[in-house]
Design a protein around this motif. Structure first.
Motif, PDB file in Angstrom:
ATOM      1  N   GLN A   1       0.829  -1.209   0.000  1.00  0.00           N
ATOM      2  CA  GLN A   1       0.000   0.000   0.000  1.00  0.00           C
ATOM      3  C   GLN A   1       0.865   1.261   0.000  1.00  0.00           C
ATOM      4  O   GLN A   1       0.536   2.241  -0.678  1.00  0.00           O
ATOM      5  CB  GLN A   1      -0.919   0.019   1.219  1.00  0.00           C
ATOM      6  CG  GLN A   1      -2.026  -0.993   1.149  1.00  0.00           C
ATOM      7  CD  GLN A   1      -2.810  -1.059   2.454  1.00  0.00           C
ATOM      8  OE1 GLN A   1      -2.304  -0.711   3.517  1.00  0.00           O
ATOM      9  NE2 GLN A   1      -4.050  -1.522   2.359  1.00  0.00           N
ATOM     10  N   ILE A   2       1.946   1.225   0.745  1.00  0.00           N
ATOM     11  CA  ILE A   2       2.842   2.380   0.800  1.00  0.00           C
ATOM     12  C   ILE A   2       3.447   2.629  -0.579  1.00  0.00           C
ATOM     13  O   ILE A   2       3.488   3.765  -1.051  1.00  0.00           O
ATOM     14  CB  ILE A   2       3.920   2.184   1.881  1.00  0.00           C
ATOM     15  CG1 ILE A   2       3.274   2.190   3.273  1.00  0.00           C
ATOM     16  CG2 ILE A   2       5.005   3.252   1.773  1.00  0.00           C
ATOM     17  CD1 ILE A   2       4.177   1.709   4.395  1.00  0.00           C
ATOM     18  N   LEU A   3       3.897   1.565  -1.235  1.00  0.00           N
ATOM     19  CA  LEU A   3       4.465   1.719  -2.575  1.00  0.00           C
ATOM     20  C   LEU A   3       3.419   2.215  -3.561  1.00  0.00           C
ATOM     21  O   LEU A   3       3.706   3.055  -4.416  1.00  0.00           O
ATOM     22  CB  LEU A   3       5.058   0.401  -3.061  1.00  0.00           C
ATOM     23  CG  LEU A   3       6.234  -0.161  -2.256  1.00  0.00           C
ATOM     24  CD1 LEU A   3       6.809  -1.376  -2.961  1.00  0.00           C
ATOM     25  CD2 LEU A   3       7.299   0.875  -2.010  1.00  0.00           C
ATOM     26  N   GLU A   4       2.199   1.718  -3.431  1.00  0.00           N
ATOM     27  CA  GLU A   4       1.120   2.173  -4.303  1.00  0.00           C
ATOM     28  C   GLU A   4       0.808   3.654  -4.067  1.00  0.00           C
ATOM     29  O   GLU A   4       0.476   4.376  -5.006  1.00  0.00           O
ATOM     30  CB  GLU A   4      -0.124   1.318  -4.087  1.00  0.00           C
ATOM     31  CG  GLU A   4       0.021  -0.087  -4.639  1.00  0.00           C
ATOM     32  CD  GLU A   4      -1.108  -1.013  -4.202  1.00  0.00           C
ATOM     33  OE1 GLU A   4      -2.110  -0.535  -3.622  1.00  0.00           O
ATOM     34  OE2 GLU A   4      -0.963  -2.229  -4.438  1.00  0.00           O
ATOM     35  N   SER A   5       0.940   4.116  -2.823  1.00  0.00           N
ATOM     36  CA  SER A   5       0.686   5.529  -2.539  1.00  0.00           C
ATOM     37  C   SER A   5       1.719   6.411  -3.242  1.00  0.00           C
ATOM     38  O   SER A   5       1.389   7.494  -3.713  1.00  0.00           O
ATOM     39  CB  SER A   5       0.679   5.802  -1.035  1.00  0.00           C
ATOM     40  OG  SER A   5       1.979   5.787  -0.493  1.00  0.00           O
ATOM     41  N   VAL A   6       2.962   5.932  -3.324  1.00  0.00           N
ATOM     42  CA  VAL A   6       3.994   6.684  -4.040  1.00  0.00           C
ATOM     43  C   VAL A   6       3.651   6.737  -5.523  1.00  0.00           C
ATOM     44  O   VAL A   6       3.718   7.795  -6.152  1.00  0.00           O
ATOM     45  CB  VAL A   6       5.391   6.073  -3.820  1.00  0.00           C
ATOM     46  CG1 VAL A   6       6.426   6.755  -4.710  1.00  0.00           C
ATOM     47  CG2 VAL A   6       5.797   6.165  -2.361  1.00  0.00           C
ATOM     48  N   ALA A   7       3.256   5.599  -6.081  1.00  0.00           N
ATOM     49  CA  ALA A   7       2.893   5.550  -7.500  1.00  0.00           C
ATOM     50  C   ALA A   7       1.720   6.484  -7.783  1.00  0.00           C
ATOM     51  O   ALA A   7       1.724   7.216  -8.779  1.00  0.00           O
ATOM     52  CB  ALA A   7       2.553   4.126  -7.911  1.00  0.00           C
ATOM     53  N   HIS A   8       0.735   6.490  -6.902  1.00  0.00           N
ATOM     54  CA  HIS A   8      -0.429   7.366  -7.080  1.00  0.00           C
ATOM     55  C   HIS A   8      -0.007   8.837  -7.015  1.00  0.00           C
ATOM     56  O   HIS A   8      -0.436   9.647  -7.833  1.00  0.00           O
ATOM     57  CB  HIS A   8      -1.474   7.062  -6.005  1.00  0.00           C
ATOM     58  CG  HIS A   8      -2.669   7.946  -6.084  1.00  0.00           C
ATOM     59  ND1 HIS A   8      -3.637   7.790  -7.056  1.00  0.00           N
ATOM     60  CD2 HIS A   8      -3.053   9.003  -5.332  1.00  0.00           C
ATOM     61  CE1 HIS A   8      -4.552   8.721  -6.904  1.00  0.00           C
ATOM     62  NE2 HIS A   8      -4.223   9.465  -5.855  1.00  0.00           N
ATOM     63  N   ARG A   9       0.832   9.162  -6.054  1.00  0.00           N
ATOM     64  CA  ARG A   9       1.310  10.542  -5.915  1.00  0.00           C
ATOM     65  C   ARG A   9       2.054  10.979  -7.170  1.00  0.00           C
ATOM     66  O   ARG A   9       1.880  12.097  -7.643  1.00  0.00           O
ATOM     67  CB  ARG A   9       2.199  10.655  -4.681  1.00  0.00           C
ATOM     68  CG  ARG A   9       2.645  12.057  -4.384  1.00  0.00           C
ATOM     69  CD  ARG A   9       3.171  12.235  -2.992  1.00  0.00           C
ATOM     70  NE  ARG A   9       4.334  11.413  -2.730  1.00  0.00           N
ATOM     71  CZ  ARG A   9       4.823  11.190  -1.516  1.00  0.00           C
ATOM     72  NH1 ARG A   9       4.242  11.698  -0.460  1.00  0.00           N
ATOM     73  NH2 ARG A   9       5.887  10.452  -1.347  1.00  0.00           N
TER      74      ARG A   9
END
Length: 90
Positions: free
Chosen positions: A74-82
């Protein structure tokens, strides 16, 4: 374990709270010590501070203990989304 936690005293962690690279170090420390919750909290903090080295998070041997945890993903996905939300060229 005891020596590592002694070295990561309140002052070191206070410094880490404001510095993304040091926050990542704290995440890696706690992952190596088997403290998944603290490791993920620190990784999340590093990302909030601007550390977006997703490739490093994925390949570094230090956070291997938490790499398969859903929250890590989820943390990595948040970076991708940002990154997707940024205008081109930024």
């Amino acid at each position: 374990r005891e020596q590592a936690l002694k070295e990561a005293d309140r002052e070191v962690l206070k410094y880490a709270e404001a510095n993304p690279g040091v926050a990542l170090w704290a995440a890696e420390l706690y992952a190596a010590l088997g403290d998944t919750s603290q490791a993920l909290d620190w990784l999340e903090r590093a990302v909030r501070l601007g550390d977006e080295r997703v490739d490093w998070f994925r390949r570094s041997p230090r956070p291997v203990a938490v790499r398969d945890h859903p929250r890590f993903q989820q943390i990595l996905e948040s970076v991708a989304h940002r990154r997707q939300q940024r205008p081109p060229g930024k």
